[in-house]
Motif scaffolding. Sequence first.
Motif, PDB file in Angstrom:
ATOM      1  N   ARG A 190      -5.521  -5.187  10.411  1.00  0.00           N
ATOM      2  CA  ARG A 190      -6.255  -5.350   9.157  1.00  0.00           C
ATOM      3  C   ARG A 190      -5.341  -5.825   8.019  1.00  0.00           C
ATOM      4  N   ASN A 191      -4.154  -5.257   7.926  1.00  0.00           N
ATOM      5  CA  ASN A 191      -3.241  -5.653   6.854  1.00  0.00           C
ATOM      6  C   ASN A 191      -2.783  -7.099   6.998  1.00  0.00           C
ATOM      7  N   GLU A 192      -2.579  -7.534   8.244  1.00  0.00           N
ATOM      8  CA  GLU A 192      -2.199  -8.931   8.473  1.00  0.00           C
ATOM      9  C   GLU A 192      -3.317  -9.867   8.028  1.00  0.00           C
ATOM     10  N   GLN A 193      -4.563  -9.516   8.343  1.00  0.00           N
ATOM     11  CA  GLN A 193      -5.692 -10.340   7.918  1.00  0.00           C
ATOM     12  C   GLN A 193      -5.820 -10.360   6.397  1.00  0.00           C
ATOM     13  N   TYR A 194      -5.530  -9.223   5.758  1.00  0.00           N
ATOM     14  CA  TYR A 194      -5.570  -9.140   4.304  1.00  0.00           C
ATOM     15  C   TYR A 194      -4.566 -10.118   3.687  1.00  0.00           C
ATOM     16  N   ARG A 195      -3.347 -10.152   4.224  1.00  0.00           N
ATOM     17  CA  ARG A 195      -2.325 -11.062   3.702  1.00  0.00           C
ATOM     18  C   ARG A 195      -2.732 -12.516   3.912  1.00  0.00           C
ATOM     19  N   GLU A 196      -3.289 -12.818   5.076  1.00  0.00           N
ATOM     20  CA  GLU A 196      -3.721 -14.186   5.356  1.00  0.00           C
ATOM     21  C   GLU A 196      -4.825 -14.619   4.395  1.00  0.00           C
ATOM     22  N   HIS A 197      -5.769 -13.708   4.149  1.00  0.00           N
ATOM     23  CA  HIS A 197      -6.873 -14.015   3.231  1.00  0.00           C
ATOM     24  C   HIS A 197      -6.353 -14.308   1.829  1.00  0.00           C
ATOM     25  N   HIS A 222       1.873   7.321  -8.015  1.00  0.00           N
ATOM     26  CA  HIS A 222       0.823   8.199  -8.514  1.00  0.00           C
ATOM     27  C   HIS A 222      -0.201   8.519  -7.433  1.00  0.00           C
ATOM     28  N   THR A 223       0.039   8.017  -6.222  1.00  0.00           N
ATOM     29  CA  THR A 223      -0.823   8.309  -5.087  1.00  0.00           C
ATOM     30  C   THR A 223      -0.310   9.565  -4.387  1.00  0.00           C
ATOM     31  N   VAL A 224      -1.180  10.230  -3.667  1.00  0.00           N
ATOM     32  CA  VAL A 224      -0.775  11.471  -2.993  1.00  0.00           C
ATOM     33  C   VAL A 224      -1.161  11.416  -1.519  1.00  0.00           C
ATOM     34  N   GLY A 225      -0.543  12.310  -0.723  1.00  0.00           N
ATOM     35  CA  GLY A 225      -0.896  12.461   0.682  1.00  0.00           C
ATOM     36  C   GLY A 225      -0.477  11.282   1.535  1.00  0.00           C
ATOM     37  N   SER A 226      -1.174  11.100   2.643  1.00  0.00           N
ATOM     38  CA  SER A 226      -0.829  10.056   3.601  1.00  0.00           C
ATOM     39  C   SER A 226      -1.008   8.659   3.033  1.00  0.00           C
ATOM     40  N   LYS A 227      -1.808   8.525   1.968  1.00  0.00           N
ATOM     41  CA  LYS A 227      -2.060   7.208   1.383  1.00  0.00           C
ATOM     42  C   LYS A 227      -0.804   6.617   0.743  1.00  0.00           C
ATOM     43  N   VAL A 228       0.168   7.458   0.413  1.00  0.00           N
ATOM     44  CA  VAL A 228       1.414   6.939  -0.165  1.00  0.00           C
ATOM     45  C   VAL A 228       2.080   5.980   0.822  1.00  0.00           C
ATOM     46  N   VAL A 229       2.264   6.426   2.062  1.00  0.00           N
ATOM     47  CA  VAL A 229       2.934   5.602   3.066  1.00  0.00           C
ATOM     48  C   VAL A 229       2.058   4.437   3.487  1.00  0.00           C
ATOM     49  N   SER A 230       0.770   4.681   3.713  1.00  0.00           N
ATOM     50  CA  SER A 230      -0.112   3.600   4.163  1.00  0.00           C
ATOM     51  C   SER A 230      -0.214   2.509   3.098  1.00  0.00           C
ATOM     52  N   SER A 231      -0.251   2.896   1.817  1.00  0.00           N
ATOM     53  CA  SER A 231      -0.306   1.898   0.742  1.00  0.00           C
ATOM     54  C   SER A 231       0.987   1.099   0.672  1.00  0.00           C
ATOM     55  N   ALA A 232       2.115   1.782   0.795  1.00  0.00           N
ATOM     56  CA  ALA A 232       3.398   1.083   0.757  1.00  0.00           C
ATOM     57  C   ALA A 232       3.507   0.080   1.902  1.00  0.00           C
ATOM     58  N   ARG A 233       3.054   0.470   3.091  1.00  0.00           N
ATOM     59  CA  ARG A 233       3.087  -0.448   4.238  1.00  0.00           C
ATOM     60  C   ARG A 233       2.159  -1.640   4.037  1.00  0.00           C
ATOM     61  N   LYS A 234       1.021  -1.404   3.416  1.00  0.00           N
ATOM     62  CA  LYS A 234       0.059  -2.486   3.178  1.00  0.00           C
ATOM     63  C   LYS A 234       0.584  -3.487   2.147  1.00  0.00           C
ATOM     64  N   TYR A 235       1.159  -2.952   1.055  1.00  0.00           N
ATOM     65  CA  TYR A 235       1.468  -3.803  -0.086  1.00  0.00           C
ATOM     66  C   TYR A 235       2.870  -4.396  -0.070  1.00  0.00           C
ATOM     67  N   ARG A 236       3.817  -3.753   0.605  1.00  0.00           N
ATOM     68  CA  ARG A 236       5.191  -4.256   0.557  1.00  0.00           C
ATOM     69  C   ARG A 236       5.319  -5.704   1.021  1.00  0.00           C
ATOM     70  N   PRO A 237       4.661  -6.118   2.122  1.00  0.00           N
ATOM     71  CA  PRO A 237       4.810  -7.515   2.558  1.00  0.00           C
ATOM     72  C   PRO A 237       4.209  -8.527   1.588  1.00  0.00           C
ATOM     73  N   LEU A 238       3.452  -8.054   0.600  1.00  0.00           N
ATOM     74  CA  LEU A 238       2.834  -8.975  -0.343  1.00  0.00           C
ATOM     75  C   LEU A 238       3.757  -9.351  -1.491  1.00  0.00           C
ATOM     76  N   VAL A 239       4.842  -8.616  -1.679  1.00  0.00           N
ATOM     77  CA  VAL A 239       5.740  -8.894  -2.808  1.00  0.00           C
ATOM     78  C   VAL A 239       6.236 -10.342  -2.780  1.00  0.00           C
TER      79      VAL A 239
END
Length: 240
Positions: free
Chosen positions: A145-152, A180-197
Amino acid sequence: MDFPPHLGSMPMHAITEIHGEPGLLERFRLEVQRFDDEARARLTAALDLAAELHRDDRRVREPYLNHLLRVAIRLMHHYQVRDVDVVVAGLLHDAVEDHPAELAGDTDGDRTDAALAVLAARFGPRVARLVAAVTNPVYDPRRDRNEQYREHLAVSLEREPWARVIKVSDFTDNGVGVIHTVGSKVVSSARKYRPLVPLFRELVGRPDTPLSAEVKRHIFGQLDLAEERFSAILDVPAPN
């Protein structure tokens, strides 16, 4: 509620933590005072629609509207955007993706197209086009899903320079705001967004991205900060 006189210069996440949604609404009100009466009316109508559509939505610890307000305030204040269509689209950038049925009503056709048609009728075809550019498609469940997000993003933002501006404000709120995020979403968000920098760095730096050199330098600094925060979250040394 009484707000401090320096509310107009406070960091937005500080406003969020101290004053919550009322503080962000007041900061939004301060920003829109820079526009004429007609523009303020359009911005208020867009805010009202966003608040109605997302009234029951939550973003981890806060009402979802807070995120939309920060995206719009960042466009007006930090990015110096005075194009009303762009700020309206910033407020409504998740409306079609998250609430197509509420926008489209009863329809036998594609709800996304119908929802975009509603936005075009209410706010103009350019607003609808900008929202469409930052609206995620239906993803193939067989692919990452994250790869498709980057492609889009790479494809949709290629042809819409102003949509790049909206999306980088959205990304900044998600990326720099990851702390400012909490729980497991901290890591999942970082993994999703880091390749977009690198993608956003390249898109923002393009000559046709309609921002001043000063604003672009500010955004590059925010991208650096986001990368630092992603690294702190993801690059944890292995224990000895």
